[in-house]
Design a protein around this motif. Structure first.
Motif, PDB file in Angstrom:
ATOM      1  N   GLU A   1     -16.923  -6.549  12.281  1.00 20.19           N
ATOM      2  CA  GLU A   1     -18.137  -5.727  12.216  1.00 20.19           C
ATOM      3  C   GLU A   1     -17.923  -4.310  12.742  1.00 20.19           C
ATOM      4  N   ARG A   2     -16.688  -3.830  12.644  1.00 25.27           N
ATOM      5  CA  ARG A   2     -16.398  -2.460  13.080  1.00 25.27           C
ATOM      6  C   ARG A   2     -16.641  -1.484  11.936  1.00 25.27           C
ATOM      7  N   PRO A   3     -17.374  -0.400  12.181  1.00 24.99           N
ATOM      8  CA  PRO A   3     -17.607   0.597  11.126  1.00 24.99           C
ATOM      9  C   PRO A   3     -16.374   1.470  10.904  1.00 24.99           C
ATOM     10  N   PHE A   4     -16.208   1.922   9.682  1.00 25.07           N
ATOM     11  CA  PHE A   4     -15.150   2.890   9.381  1.00 25.07           C
ATOM     12  C   PHE A   4     -15.616   3.770   8.230  1.00 25.07           C
ATOM     13  N   THR A   5     -14.972   4.915   8.075  1.00 19.16           N
ATOM     14  CA  THR A   5     -15.326   5.849   7.008  1.00 19.16           C
ATOM     15  C   THR A   5     -14.566   5.478   5.747  1.00 19.16           C
TER      16      THR A   5
ATOM     17  N   ALA B   1       0.826  -1.207   0.000  1.00 18.99           N
ATOM     18  CA  ALA B   1       0.000   0.000   0.000  1.00 18.99           C
ATOM     19  C   ALA B   1       0.861   1.258   0.000  1.00 18.99           C
ATOM     20  N   ALA B   2       1.953   1.246   0.756  1.00 22.59           N
ATOM     21  CA  ALA B   2       2.843   2.402   0.800  1.00 22.59           C
ATOM     22  C   ALA B   2       3.446   2.672  -0.573  1.00 22.59           C
ATOM     23  N   PHE B   3       3.976   1.627  -1.211  1.00 23.68           N
ATOM     24  CA  PHE B   3       4.540   1.780  -2.554  1.00 23.68           C
ATOM     25  C   PHE B   3       3.442   2.149  -3.547  1.00 23.68           C
ATOM     26  N   GLY B   4       2.276   1.522  -3.396  1.00 22.70           N
ATOM     27  CA  GLY B   4       1.183   1.789  -4.308  1.00 22.70           C
ATOM     28  C   GLY B   4       0.715   3.227  -4.263  1.00 22.70           C
ATOM     29  N   LEU B   5       0.630   3.800  -3.059  1.00 18.39           N
ATOM     30  CA  LEU B   5       0.211   5.187  -2.935  1.00 18.39           C
ATOM     31  C   LEU B   5       1.209   6.138  -3.590  1.00 18.39           C
TER      32      LEU B   5
ATOM     33  N   TRP C   1      -5.144   3.820   1.116  1.00 17.33           N
ATOM     34  CA  TRP C   1      -4.932   4.448   2.426  1.00 17.33           C
ATOM     35  C   TRP C   1      -5.520   3.577   3.530  1.00 17.33           C
ATOM     36  N   HIS C   2      -6.705   2.994   3.277  1.00 11.44           N
ATOM     37  CA  HIS C   2      -7.330   2.117   4.264  1.00 11.44           C
ATOM     38  C   HIS C   2      -6.474   0.871   4.509  1.00 11.44           C
ATOM     39  N   VAL C   3      -5.831   0.392   3.454  1.00  6.11           N
ATOM     40  CA  VAL C   3      -4.945  -0.771   3.602  1.00  6.11           C
ATOM     41  C   VAL C   3      -3.762  -0.394   4.488  1.00  6.11           C
ATOM     42  N   LEU C   4      -3.210   0.776   4.265  1.00 11.55           N
ATOM     43  CA  LEU C   4      -2.054   1.226   5.044  1.00 11.55           C
ATOM     44  C   LEU C   4      -2.411   1.386   6.520  1.00 11.55           C
ATOM     45  N   THR C   5      -3.610   1.872   6.815  1.00  9.06           N
ATOM     46  CA  THR C   5      -4.012   2.116   8.201  1.00  9.06           C
ATOM     47  C   THR C   5      -4.584   0.869   8.885  1.00  9.06           C
ATOM     48  N   GLY C   6      -4.796  -0.203   8.130  1.00  9.27           N
ATOM     49  CA  GLY C   6      -5.265  -1.445   8.724  1.00  9.27           C
ATOM     50  C   GLY C   6      -6.768  -1.649   8.704  1.00  9.27           C
ATOM     51  N   GLU C   7      -7.506  -0.725   8.136  1.00  5.65           N
ATOM     52  CA  GLU C   7      -8.957  -0.890   8.049  1.00  5.65           C
ATOM     53  C   GLU C   7      -9.350  -1.864   6.946  1.00  5.65           C
ATOM     54  N   MET C   8      -8.468  -2.007   5.958  1.00  6.16           N
ATOM     55  CA  MET C   8      -8.721  -2.916   4.849  1.00  6.16           C
ATOM     56  C   MET C   8      -7.458  -3.694   4.526  1.00  6.16           C
TER      57      MET C   8
END
Length: 202
Positions: free
Chosen positions: A51-55, A14-18, A99-106
């Protein structure tokens, strides 16, 4: 070990991809802005791991046009623009999710994150899709994407959860790269996007 190495791979990729996708993303955002798709970033609550919500963010592909009398949003077919169709067909609208992948949400690979109102509509088996992080691409996406009916799509999500391993993830990433060259299943038959999930049983 699989889950630890998968998360490590996600962060690095994700870091390289961004970094690599930044010029393309900037161009896509400019095209969307000039086409009147504003604000360019579309934000919506989705349900993720456990089942945690995220934006959830992606590039906007539809306008917010509403019925003049009722104030309700017009159907997707009326709000999806030609530029939006192009962004969906090329999957450029999905780039911000790195970005979500980098932060761990996805994760790069996993079931797609869906809407909060679907939670009480899942069968116990379908709800198992939340045992892993949602993904940018997944087993359902490379086996029909939005052309699949909801029961089949959710069953593929659960099948992935039950069989997740590195070999399967790499296969999904390879098939995703192939599908980017020959897009298919972008929308459900007869629809602009995907109809609402209303709780079909298994």
């Amino acid at each position: 070990m699989y889950h630890f190495t998968k998360r490590l791979f996600d962060v690095i990729a994700a870091a390289f991809g961004l970094v690599l996708a930044a010029p393309v993303l900037a161009l896509a955002m400019l095209v969307a802005w000039r086409a009147g798709l504003r604000p360019v970033l579309f934000r919506q609550t989705r349900i993720g791991w456990r089942e945690r919500p995220f934006t959830f963010i992606k590039l906007r592909t539809m306008t917010d046009a509403r019925h003049p009398a009722t104030g309700e949003l017009l159907p997707d077919t009326a709000r999806l623009t030609a530029t939006g169709q192009w962004l969906r067909r090329t999957s450029l609208d999905e780039l911000p999710q790195l970005w979500h992948v980098l932060t761990g949400e996805m994760s790069l690979v996993g079931p797609r994150p869906l809407l909060p109102q679907y939670l009480p509509r899942y069968s116990p088996r379908q709800a198992q899709r939340h045992r892993v992080r949602p993904g940018i691409t997944g087993w359902a996406q490379v086996n029909g994407r939005n052309a699949l009916a909801w029961p089949a799509r959710l069953e593929l999500d659960v099948w992935y959860v039950e069989h997740a391993n590195w070999r399967l993830d790499l296969r999904i990433l390879w098939l995703t790269a192939r599908h980017l060259l020959r897009p298919r299943g972008i929308s459900a038959p007869g629809a602009a996007t995907m109809p609402e999930f209303r709780g079909e049983t298994e």
